[in-house]
Design an enzyme around this catalytic site. Structure first.
Site, short mmCIF file in Angstrom:
data_model
loop_
_atom_site.label_atom_id
_atom_site.label_comp_id
_atom_site.label_asym_id
_atom_site.label_seq_id
_atom_site.Cartn_x
_atom_site.Cartn_y
_atom_site.Cartn_z
N TYR A 209 15.11 31.89 22.54
CA TYR A 209 15.48 32.08 21.13
C TYR A 209 14.70 33.26 20.55
O TYR A 209 15.27 34.14 19.89
CB TYR A 209 15.20 30.79 20.35
CG TYR A 209 15.73 30.80 18.93
CD1 TYR A 209 17.09 30.72 18.68
CD2 TYR A 209 14.86 30.87 17.84
CE1 TYR A 209 17.59 30.72 17.38
CE2 TYR A 209 15.34 30.87 16.54
CZ TYR A 209 16.71 30.79 16.32
OH TYR A 209 17.19 30.79 15.02
N LYS B 215 16.37 36.80 19.31
CA LYS B 215 16.32 37.19 17.90
C LYS B 215 15.54 38.51 17.72
O LYS B 215 15.84 39.28 16.80
CB LYS B 215 15.73 36.06 17.06
CG LYS B 215 16.60 34.79 17.01
CD LYS B 215 17.97 35.07 16.41
CE LYS B 215 18.77 33.80 16.14
NZ LYS B 215 20.10 34.09 15.57
N1 LIG Z 1 18.77 26.76 10.12
C1 LIG Z 1 17.64 27.45 10.24
O1 LIG Z 1 16.53 26.96 9.94
C2 LIG Z 1 17.69 28.89 10.74
C3 LIG Z 1 16.51 29.66 10.64
C4 LIG Z 1 16.53 30.97 11.09
C5 LIG Z 1 17.69 31.50 11.61
N2 LIG Z 1 18.80 30.75 11.71
C6 LIG Z 1 19.98 31.38 12.29
O2 LIG Z 1 21.07 31.28 11.39
C7 LIG Z 1 22.28 31.21 12.11
C8 LIG Z 1 23.09 30.02 11.63
O3 LIG Z 1 22.32 28.85 11.82
P1 LIG Z 1 22.65 27.45 11.11
O4 LIG Z 1 21.35 26.80 10.83
O5 LIG Z 1 23.63 27.65 10.02
O6 LIG Z 1 23.35 26.70 12.34
P2 LIG Z 1 24.43 25.55 12.39
O7 LIG Z 1 24.27 24.89 13.72
O8 LIG Z 1 24.39 24.71 11.14
O9 LIG Z 1 25.81 26.36 12.37
C9 LIG Z 1 26.10 27.27 13.41
C10 LIG Z 1 27.59 27.42 13.57
O10 LIG Z 1 27.79 28.31 14.69
C11 LIG Z 1 28.81 27.77 15.51
N3 LIG Z 1 28.62 28.20 16.88
C12 LIG Z 1 27.71 27.76 17.79
N4 LIG Z 1 27.89 28.35 18.97
C13 LIG Z 1 28.93 29.21 18.81
C14 LIG Z 1 29.61 30.10 19.68
N5 LIG Z 1 29.27 30.21 20.97
N6 LIG Z 1 30.63 30.83 19.18
C15 LIG Z 1 31.01 30.70 17.90
N7 LIG Z 1 30.42 29.85 17.03
C16 LIG Z 1 29.40 29.11 17.48
C17 LIG Z 1 28.67 26.25 15.37
O11 LIG Z 1 29.89 25.60 15.70
C18 LIG Z 1 28.30 26.11 13.90
O12 LIG Z 1 29.44 25.95 13.07
C19 LIG Z 1 21.90 31.16 13.60
O13 LIG Z 1 22.02 32.44 14.16
C20 LIG Z 1 20.45 30.70 13.56
O14 LIG Z 1 19.74 31.14 14.69
C21 LIG Z 1 18.83 29.44 11.28
#
Ligand SMILES: NC(=O)c1ccc[n+]([C@@H]2O[C@H](COP(=O)([O-])OP(=O)(O)OC[C@H]3O[C@@H](n4cnc5c(N)ncnc54)[C@H](O)[C@@H]3O)[C@@H](O)[C@H]2O)c1
Length: 251
Positions: free
Chosen positions: A155, A159
């Site tokens: 991860y 990133k």
């Molecule tokens: N939630 C956090 O705390 C956080 C913190 C930092 C960064 N992020 C980043 O933000 C982004 C969104 O995270 P989130 O928390 O909303 O996640 P989430 O799991 O709530 O939503 C992610 C979405 O991406 C979709 N997805 C997963 N794999 C996929 C693929 N191969 N192709 C297409 N769609 C796919 C899932 O179906 C889901 O709808 C990610 O890149 C994550 O790394 C999240």
């Protein structure tokens, strides 16, 4: 209404941060292409946008698959005739697994979704954006993109890599009217899963750092930053890494 006349494609828009970005962009007047690997989530978000009077189309695509990503970008351009904003938001985590214990399969899965996927999408979208002479890309990284202790090895590497890709795009394509920036959220209250049983020591380390985290963000607070980066409000911002973490990485 900061995105009137714009067409925006958002990956991983079926849930969490991506869904909130899709809803917010539509409320700001954008025609939104909602993309996700999960078809039923895509339909729900499209319905939510249209019920609120917005304009949206859905496309089911796995960002790990080059052919599906190409199809996704082409469908967005065919549907609305242009592409102004690409948000590479889809991402998965890696059970906070240290490098020495990580299986190749997990490493490849995380790198493929979190880094290859955005690369495929940027490459395809850049063709259209160069022809238009304009376009904005927002790549969603993480505080794990700027520190070593907020995720496992895959991860963290994915990133960090996304930030490098974004800087490269910003410098090659700036003269062609295209901006590319990175948004690094801290902890956000979504349904994101660790991707399987967490590595025990990794989890303990993260929880220790977590104790210092002021609070978890609402997805809408991240969507607001995405809106800034996608809109003309950030017209002089490119190649930037914008951390939205409530001060977590200051500690
Ligand atoms: N939630 C956090 O705390 C956080 C913190 C930092 C960064 N992020 C980043 O933000 C982004 C969104 O995270 P989130 O928390 O909303 O996640 P989430 O799991 O709530 O939503 C992610 C979405 O991406 C979709 N997805 C997963 N794999 C996929 C693929 N191969 N192709 C297409 N769609 C796919 C899932 O179906 C889901 O709808 C990610 O890149 C994550 O790394 C999240």
């Amino acid at each position: 209404m900061r995105l009137v006349g714009k067409v925006a494609l958002i990956t991983g828009a079926g849930a969490g941060i991506g869904r909130e970005i899709a809803l917010r962009f539509a409320a700001e007047g954008a025609r939104v292409v909602v993309s996700d690997i999960a078809g039923e989530k895509v339909s729900q978000v499209v319905q939510q946008i249209t019920a609120a009077g917005g304009t949206a189309a859905g496309i089911v695509a796995d960002v790990a698959r080059e052919d599906e990503v190409n199809r996704m970008v082409d469908a967005a351009v065919e549907t609305y005739g242009r592409l102004d904003v690409l948000v590479n938001n889809a991402g998965v985590v890696d059970r906070i697994m240290p490098a020495g214990e990580m299986e190749t399969e997990l490493w490849r899965r995380v790198l493929t979704i979190n880094l290859d996927g955005p690369f495929y999408a940027c490459r395809r979208a850049l063709g259209t954006m160069v022809k238009q002479g304009s376009g904005v890309i927002v790549n969603v990284s993480s505080v794990a993109g700027v520190t070593g202790g907020r995720g496992g090895a895959a991860y963290t590497a994915s990133k960090h890599g996304l930030i490098g890709l974004s800087k490269s795009i910003a410098q090659f394509y700036g003269s062609k009217g295209i901006r590319c920036n990175v948004l690094c959220p801290g902890a956000v209250g979504t349904g994101i899963s660790l991707g399987g049983p967490p590595h025990e020591e990794g989890l303990q380390r993260l929880m220790k750092i977590n104790e210092l985290n002021p609070r978890v963000a609402a997805p809408s607070e991240i969507a607001e930053v995405a809106l800034f980066l996608a809109s003309d409000a950030s017209s002089f911002v490119t190649g930037a890494t914008l951390v939205a973490d409530g001060g977590w990485t200051v500690l």
